[in-house]
Design a protein around this motif. Structure first.
Motif, PDB file in Angstrom:
ATOM      1  N   MET A 263       5.706  17.747 -36.643  1.00  0.00           N
ATOM      2  CA  MET A 263       7.157  17.889 -36.736  1.00  0.00           C
ATOM      3  C   MET A 263       7.767  16.542 -37.125  1.00  0.00           C
ATOM      4  O   MET A 263       7.280  15.495 -36.725  1.00  0.00           O
ATOM      5  N   GLY A 264       8.828  16.575 -37.914  1.00  0.00           N
ATOM      6  CA  GLY A 264       9.504  15.349 -38.283  1.00  0.00           C
ATOM      7  C   GLY A 264      10.507  14.917 -37.238  1.00  0.00           C
ATOM      8  O   GLY A 264      10.985  15.715 -36.436  1.00  0.00           O
ATOM      9  N   GLY A 265      10.835  13.631 -37.267  1.00  0.00           N
ATOM     10  CA  GLY A 265      11.889  13.119 -36.404  1.00  0.00           C
ATOM     11  C   GLY A 265      11.492  12.832 -34.981  1.00  0.00           C
ATOM     12  O   GLY A 265      12.354  12.627 -34.125  1.00  0.00           O
ATOM     13  N   LEU A 266      10.180  12.806 -34.684  1.00  0.00           N
ATOM     14  CA  LEU A 266       9.732  12.561 -33.310  1.00  0.00           C
ATOM     15  C   LEU A 266       9.505  11.081 -33.017  1.00  0.00           C
ATOM     16  O   LEU A 266       9.271  10.712 -31.874  1.00  0.00           O
ATOM     17  N   GLY A 267       9.528  10.242 -34.053  1.00  0.00           N
ATOM     18  CA  GLY A 267       9.400   8.803 -33.818  1.00  0.00           C
ATOM     19  C   GLY A 267       8.049   8.223 -34.174  1.00  0.00           C
ATOM     20  O   GLY A 267       7.694   7.141 -33.692  1.00  0.00           O
ATOM     21  N   LYS A 268       7.286   8.921 -35.040  1.00  0.00           N
ATOM     22  CA  LYS A 268       5.961   8.419 -35.408  1.00  0.00           C
ATOM     23  C   LYS A 268       6.060   7.070 -36.120  1.00  0.00           C
ATOM     24  O   LYS A 268       5.354   6.116 -35.766  1.00  0.00           O
ATOM     25  N   THR A 269       6.946   7.007 -37.112  1.00  0.00           N
ATOM     26  CA  THR A 269       7.109   5.760 -37.866  1.00  0.00           C
ATOM     27  C   THR A 269       7.684   4.665 -36.980  1.00  0.00           C
ATOM     28  O   THR A 269       7.255   3.499 -37.050  1.00  0.00           O
ATOM     29  N   THR A 270       8.640   5.011 -36.134  1.00  0.00           N
ATOM     30  CA  THR A 270       9.240   4.021 -35.232  1.00  0.00           C
ATOM     31  C   THR A 270       8.196   3.425 -34.302  1.00  0.00           C
ATOM     32  O   THR A 270       8.165   2.202 -34.074  1.00  0.00           O
ATOM     33  N   LEU A 271       7.324   4.267 -33.758  1.00  0.00           N
ATOM     34  CA  LEU A 271       6.262   3.784 -32.869  1.00  0.00           C
ATOM     35  C   LEU A 271       5.300   2.870 -33.624  1.00  0.00           C
ATOM     36  O   LEU A 271       4.901   1.811 -33.117  1.00  0.00           O
ATOM     37  N   ALA A 272       4.947   3.271 -34.848  1.00  0.00           N
ATOM     38  CA  ALA A 272       4.053   2.427 -35.651  1.00  0.00           C
ATOM     39  C   ALA A 272       4.706   1.084 -35.960  1.00  0.00           C
ATOM     40  O   ALA A 272       4.040   0.040 -35.965  1.00  0.00           O
ATOM     41  N   GLN A 273       6.012   1.072 -36.201  1.00  0.00           N
ATOM     42  CA  GLN A 273       6.727  -0.175 -36.480  1.00  0.00           C
ATOM     43  C   GLN A 273       6.723  -1.102 -35.266  1.00  0.00           C
ATOM     44  O   GLN A 273       6.599  -2.325 -35.407  1.00  0.00           O
ATOM     45  N   LEU A 274       6.870  -0.533 -34.075  1.00  0.00           N
ATOM     46  CA  LEU A 274       6.836  -1.352 -32.860  1.00  0.00           C
ATOM     47  C   LEU A 274       5.487  -2.048 -32.716  1.00  0.00           C
ATOM     48  O   LEU A 274       5.411  -3.224 -32.351  1.00  0.00           O
ATOM     49  N   VAL A 275       4.423  -1.320 -33.020  1.00  0.00           N
ATOM     50  CA  VAL A 275       3.086  -1.915 -32.953  1.00  0.00           C
ATOM     51  C   VAL A 275       2.926  -2.968 -34.042  1.00  0.00           C
ATOM     52  O   VAL A 275       2.460  -4.088 -33.798  1.00  0.00           O
ATOM     53  N   PHE A 276       3.329  -2.616 -35.266  1.00  0.00           N
ATOM     54  CA  PHE A 276       3.141  -3.482 -36.428  1.00  0.00           C
ATOM     55  C   PHE A 276       3.849  -4.823 -36.253  1.00  0.00           C
ATOM     56  O   PHE A 276       3.334  -5.866 -36.663  1.00  0.00           O
ATOM     57  N   ASN A 277       5.038  -4.804 -35.639  1.00  0.00           N
ATOM     58  CA  ASN A 277       5.849  -6.018 -35.507  1.00  0.00           C
ATOM     59  C   ASN A 277       5.681  -6.731 -34.176  1.00  0.00           C
ATOM     60  O   ASN A 277       6.365  -7.733 -33.932  1.00  0.00           O
TER      61      ASN A 277
ATOM     62  N   PRO B 193     -13.144  10.994 -33.208  1.00  0.00           N
ATOM     63  CA  PRO B 193     -12.796  11.800 -32.033  1.00  0.00           C
ATOM     64  C   PRO B 193     -12.043  10.984 -30.984  1.00  0.00           C
ATOM     65  O   PRO B 193     -12.450   9.888 -30.621  1.00  0.00           O
ATOM     66  N   GLY B 194     -10.921  11.516 -30.549  1.00  0.00           N
ATOM     67  CA  GLY B 194     -10.137  10.852 -29.503  1.00  0.00           C
ATOM     68  C   GLY B 194      -9.169   9.816 -30.005  1.00  0.00           C
ATOM     69  O   GLY B 194      -8.411   9.245 -29.212  1.00  0.00           O
ATOM     70  N   ALA B 195      -9.163   9.550 -31.323  1.00  0.00           N
ATOM     71  CA  ALA B 195      -8.297   8.487 -31.853  1.00  0.00           C
ATOM     72  C   ALA B 195      -6.922   8.995 -32.254  1.00  0.00           C
ATOM     73  O   ALA B 195      -6.028   8.201 -32.504  1.00  0.00           O
ATOM     74  N   ALA B 196      -6.761  10.312 -32.340  1.00  0.00           N
ATOM     75  CA  ALA B 196      -5.472  10.868 -32.744  1.00  0.00           C
ATOM     76  C   ALA B 196      -4.535  10.960 -31.547  1.00  0.00           C
ATOM     77  O   ALA B 196      -4.949  11.304 -30.438  1.00  0.00           O
ATOM     78  N   HIS B 197      -3.283  10.627 -31.777  1.00  0.00           N
ATOM     79  CA  HIS B 197      -2.263  10.709 -30.730  1.00  0.00           C
ATOM     80  C   HIS B 197      -1.136  11.595 -31.232  1.00  0.00           C
ATOM     81  O   HIS B 197      -0.403  11.213 -32.144  1.00  0.00           O
ATOM     82  N   SER B 198      -1.008  12.766 -30.641  1.00  0.00           N
ATOM     83  CA  SER B 198       0.043  13.696 -31.043  1.00  0.00           C
ATOM     84  C   SER B 198       1.304  13.425 -30.233  1.00  0.00           C
ATOM     85  O   SER B 198       1.263  13.432 -28.995  1.00  0.00           O
ATOM     86  N   LEU B 199       2.399  13.174 -30.940  1.00  0.00           N
ATOM     87  CA  LEU B 199       3.665  12.954 -30.254  1.00  0.00           C
ATOM     88  C   LEU B 199       4.335  14.294 -29.976  1.00  0.00           C
ATOM     89  O   LEU B 199       4.522  15.099 -30.889  1.00  0.00           O
ATOM     90  N   GLY B 200       4.676  14.512 -28.732  1.00  0.00           N
ATOM     91  CA  GLY B 200       5.419  15.709 -28.380  1.00  0.00           C
ATOM     92  C   GLY B 200       6.904  15.423 -28.359  1.00  0.00           C
ATOM     93  O   GLY B 200       7.355  14.315 -28.668  1.00  0.00           O
ATOM     94  N   ASN B 201       7.678  16.445 -28.002  1.00  0.00           N
ATOM     95  CA  ASN B 201       9.115  16.250 -27.889  1.00  0.00           C
ATOM     96  C   ASN B 201       9.428  15.233 -26.810  1.00  0.00           C
ATOM     97  O   ASN B 201       8.727  15.140 -25.787  1.00  0.00           O
ATOM     98  N   LEU B 202      10.474  14.484 -27.011  1.00  0.00           N
ATOM     99  CA  LEU B 202      10.878  13.459 -26.056  1.00  0.00           C
ATOM    100  C   LEU B 202      11.388  14.113 -24.781  1.00  0.00           C
ATOM    101  O   LEU B 202      12.030  15.170 -24.819  1.00  0.00           O
ATOM    102  N   LEU B 203      11.086  13.505 -23.645  1.00  0.00           N
ATOM    103  CA  LEU B 203      11.610  14.015 -22.386  1.00  0.00           C
ATOM    104  C   LEU B 203      13.130  13.953 -22.392  1.00  0.00           C
ATOM    105  O   LEU B 203      13.742  13.115 -23.065  1.00  0.00           O
ATOM    106  N   ARG B 204      13.745  14.828 -21.605  1.00  0.00           N
ATOM    107  CA  ARG B 204      15.199  14.964 -21.629  1.00  0.00           C
ATOM    108  C   ARG B 204      15.911  13.650 -21.339  1.00  0.00           C
ATOM    109  O   ARG B 204      16.892  13.303 -22.007  1.00  0.00           O
ATOM    110  N   ASP B 205      15.418  12.868 -20.372  1.00  0.00           N
ATOM    111  CA  ASP B 205      16.077  11.606 -20.019  1.00  0.00           C
ATOM    112  C   ASP B 205      16.035  10.614 -21.177  1.00  0.00           C
ATOM    113  O   ASP B 205      17.015   9.912 -21.445  1.00  0.00           O
TER     114      ASP B 205
END
Length: 708
Positions: A1-15, A120-132
């Motif tokens: 799904m788009g808009g879950l923050g995959k690129t944002t998370l990668a940017q945090l790691v990258f920088n 195996p085990g290297a993929a991280h699936s981002l789910g929907n963000l918690l309500r808070d």
């Protein structure tokens, strides 16, 4: 799904600072659906090697392999879609040259890609963000806070809106932006109760929350946003360029208290940015881009009137151009042949033709058939851009495109613009930047009474301006005014260009023979100019008496070219006078931040600029006759000279022997220390005829020093 923050998370790691220290080579490449192995490899190479002109994949991979050899690297392949194993394997061949511990991060919405590229085990699936978490994002973008403590009366409605975001950070961000600075509960209730929520998701998968955000845009901003569907996914764009295109298409005719089109365009752009439709590039903070889902929303909003062709289009254009098509764009490739544009001339109502080059590519080539036959037939065109194509000439009948308002031939090989351009009476924007072979503009430029922006910077062979350029009283942007010899437009033509803003370079000032011409310019009245560059060329005098007259003339000319007090940046180059005018150091220039002096070789002393309260950067190069930097430089007996200066650089001052920075008397060094309170960098480079005298860089604000 788009808009879950995959690129944002990668940017945090990258920088992350720790990541930067661990990896000696880092690169980020946007992959997208339009998989381009050559383009991706070049982007990775350019992270360390700068511009790359090679376009052969094998040669590029050899370069990349050498680049990565014996290095621990981190690569991010953002938004990968292709499941083609052979294509992916071919791209990854050079990566094997890196040291153990090297990492590749892939972001994707495609589970098939995820299973192919990971162990195996290297993929991280981002789910929907918690309500808070979703609530915090929403409140941050709507109220600029982390909670509802200061606006409790909005909390219940806000929480219900967030529940409709279904855990999507992008949805929370865009809806928060929609309600930014709105504190009336009715506005929030309107969003919550909008009928747009009840519409089914369409085939593009656009979230209802995004469509709600679009629905509440002002009508003229909606049109501007839909037009942005011409920008390919992942394409980084400049605010000024987009606003000028909106102007050309007549999208900024909304009347708002006499506001100019440019200002309305900037405000429309700011609305889209503040509501998260646009986001700043992480690579270049001056540029922007759209999230893929936002781009899908723009395509949905524009319908069939906009079409952006993929860069790897196979040349079969049958049926791809709708009869309703009005706006067309495509990513330029190295060689664009006629097959790519087949059928386009039959689109009778086309208003926009945009070639969008990737910034990583330099010289591009296009068929002459497009320039001389296809485009001249499209008589309803408002905007044409063929930038970065290595075009040598334009057709004479380009003047028949009477509705044209925007014309961009920047980075081309054009030497002369045809006379027929002067009949484009509706033209608002003409861009010929970086046209290094351009020698002259066209005669009768004064006919273009609607011209507002003439962008001709970095066209270094342009040595004169056409006659009657002073009749362009609507001109807001004039990057370069070249004072020519003989019958060319003289300096006084600038007098009537009262609306000039941003940056202006006046070159060829050695051709000014009458001081009154400089006085007529009236730079003090051009209060929207932010940066001014004054340039003299080489002297052509042949006798001592004529040299004295020329020096006197240049001294008086610079005195007459006093700018307004709100100027932020000033450069003086090649000035032949023996001293600088008194106005240069006046503290009334309290907005001046940058000063540059270059090759003012007749001056025996530096200008008195220590009084300038906001000056941060001062660069002095090539003052051949200065042997003593005395008290006048610091403003004579100014109590605290250069109060804001952070960077001071001297270069090529061959006769410099002594520097007195402050009145010594009884105070000595203690008195001198009062000057330069914020200086962080002092650089002095002096090369003499037979030896290197001194070369040093001194970072005043730190403990590090370096010298060679």
């Amino acid at each position: 799904m788009g808009g879950l923050g995959k690129t944002t998370l990668a940017q945090l790691v990258f920088n992350d600072v720790r990541v930067k220290k661990y990896f000696s080579f880092r690169a980020w490449a946007y992959v997208s659906e339009d998989f381009d192995a050559v383009g991706i490899t070049k982007v990775i190479l350019q992270a360390d090697a700068g511009s790359v002109d090679v376009n052969d994949l094998n040669l590029l991979q050899l370069q990349l392999e050498n680049q990565l050899k014996n290095k621990k690297f981190l690569l991010v392949l953002d938004d990968m879609w292709s499941e083609n194993y052979d294509v992916r394997a071919n791209l990854c061949k050079p990566f094997k040259a890196g040291l153990p511990g090297s990492k590749i991060i892939v972001t994707t919405r495609n589970e098939g890609v995820s299973s192919m590229v990971t162990t195996p085990g290297a993929a991280h699936s981002l789910g929907n963000l918690l309500r808070d978490g979703c609530l915090r994002i929403f409140v941050q973008h709507s109220l600029g806070r982390t909670d509802f403590v200061a606006h409790q009366y909005l909390s219940e409605i806000g929480e219900k809106i967030v529940d409709r975001c279904n855990g999507s950070p992008l949805a929370a961000k865009t809806l928060g932006g929609l309600l930014r600075d709105k504190y009336d509960p009715k506005d929030w209730e309107d969003v919550l109760n909008s009928k747009i929520w009840d519409l089914d998701e369409d085939k593009s998968g656009i979230m209802r929350a995004l469509r709600v955000s679009y629905y509440y845009l002002p009508s003229h901003v909606k049109r501007c946003f839909a037009h942005c569907s011409l920008l390919p996914k992942g394409y980084e764009f400049d605010e000024r360029q987009i606003v000028l295109l909106w102007m050309a298409e007549g999208l900024l005719q909304h009347k708002t208290d006499g506001m100019e089109m440019e200002e309305l365009g900037r405000k429309s752009f700011q609305v889209l940015h503040s509501r998260s439709f646009f986001q700043r590039s992480k690579i270049d903070a001056s540029r922007f881009l759209m999230h893929d889902l936002i781009h899908d929303l723009a395509c949905w909003a524009s319908g069939e009137i906009c079409f952006s062709m993929e860069s790897n289009w196979d040349g079969n254009n049958q049926g791809i151009f709708s009869r309703n098509l009005r706006h067309f764009s495509y990513l330029s490739s190295r060689f664009d042949g006629i097959k790519r544009f087949e059928g386009l001339h039959e689109v009778e109502h086309l208003r926009t033709f945009l070639a969008l080059p990737l910034s990583t590519r330099k010289e591009l080539y296009v068929t002459n058939n497009l320039v001389f036959h296809v485009i001249p037939r499209l008589r309803r065109l408002r905007a044409v851009s063929l930038c970065r194509y290595w075009i040598f000439e334009l057709p004479d009948n380009i003047g028949e495109l009477k509705l044209l308002r925007y014309l961009d031939f920047s980075h081309s090989a054009i030497e002369v613009l045809p006379q027929s351009v002067s009949s484009l009476y509706n033209l608002q924007t003409l861009i010929v930047e970086h046209c290094y072979r351009l020698k002259k503009l066209f005669p009768d430029i004064g006919n273009l009474v609607n011209l507002r922006h003439l962008k001709n910077s970095h066209s270094n062979l342009l040595e004169e301006m056409p006659l009657r350029i002073g009749q362009l009283t609507s001109l807001r942007t004039l990057a370069k005014f070249a004072v020519g010899k003989g019958n060319c437009s003289g300096l006084r033509e600038l007098r009537s260009l009262a609306l000039l803003q941003e940056k202006l370079t006046i070159s060829g000032l050695e051709n000014v023979n009458e001081v009154e011409d400089a006085k007529e310019v009236q730079l003090t009245g051009k209060e929207k100019l932010e940066a001014l560059s004054l340039k003299w060329g080489d002297s052509t005098t042949s006798s001592d008496s004529s040299e004295v007259v020329e020096i006197q003339t240049q001294t008086r000319v610079l005195e007459m070219l006093k700018p307004h007090y709100g100027l932020k940046e000033l450069k003086v180059q090649g000035y032949g006078g023996t001293k600088f005018p008194a106005w240069l150091g006046q503290s009334s220039f309290d907005n001046l931040v940058v000063l540059r002096f270059k090759n003012c070789n007749q001056c025996t002393s530096l200008p008195s600029v220590g009084h300038l309260p906001s000056l941060k950067n001062l660069f002095i190069k090539g003052m051949a006759k200065v042997n003593n930097v005395g008290l006048e430089f610091c403003g004579n007996y100014c109590s605290e000279p250069f109060p804001s200066l952070e960077t001071l650089r001297f270069k090529d001052m061959q006769e410099w022997e002594e520097w007195i920075s402050h009145a010594g008397t009884a105070g000595g060094d203690q008195e001198a220390a009062k000057g330069f309170p914020r200086l962080r960098e002092l650089s002095i480079l002096i090369v003499r005829t037979y030896h290197l005298l001194v070369l040093c860089d001194y970072n005043v604000g730190s403990t590090s020093k370096s010298g060679r």
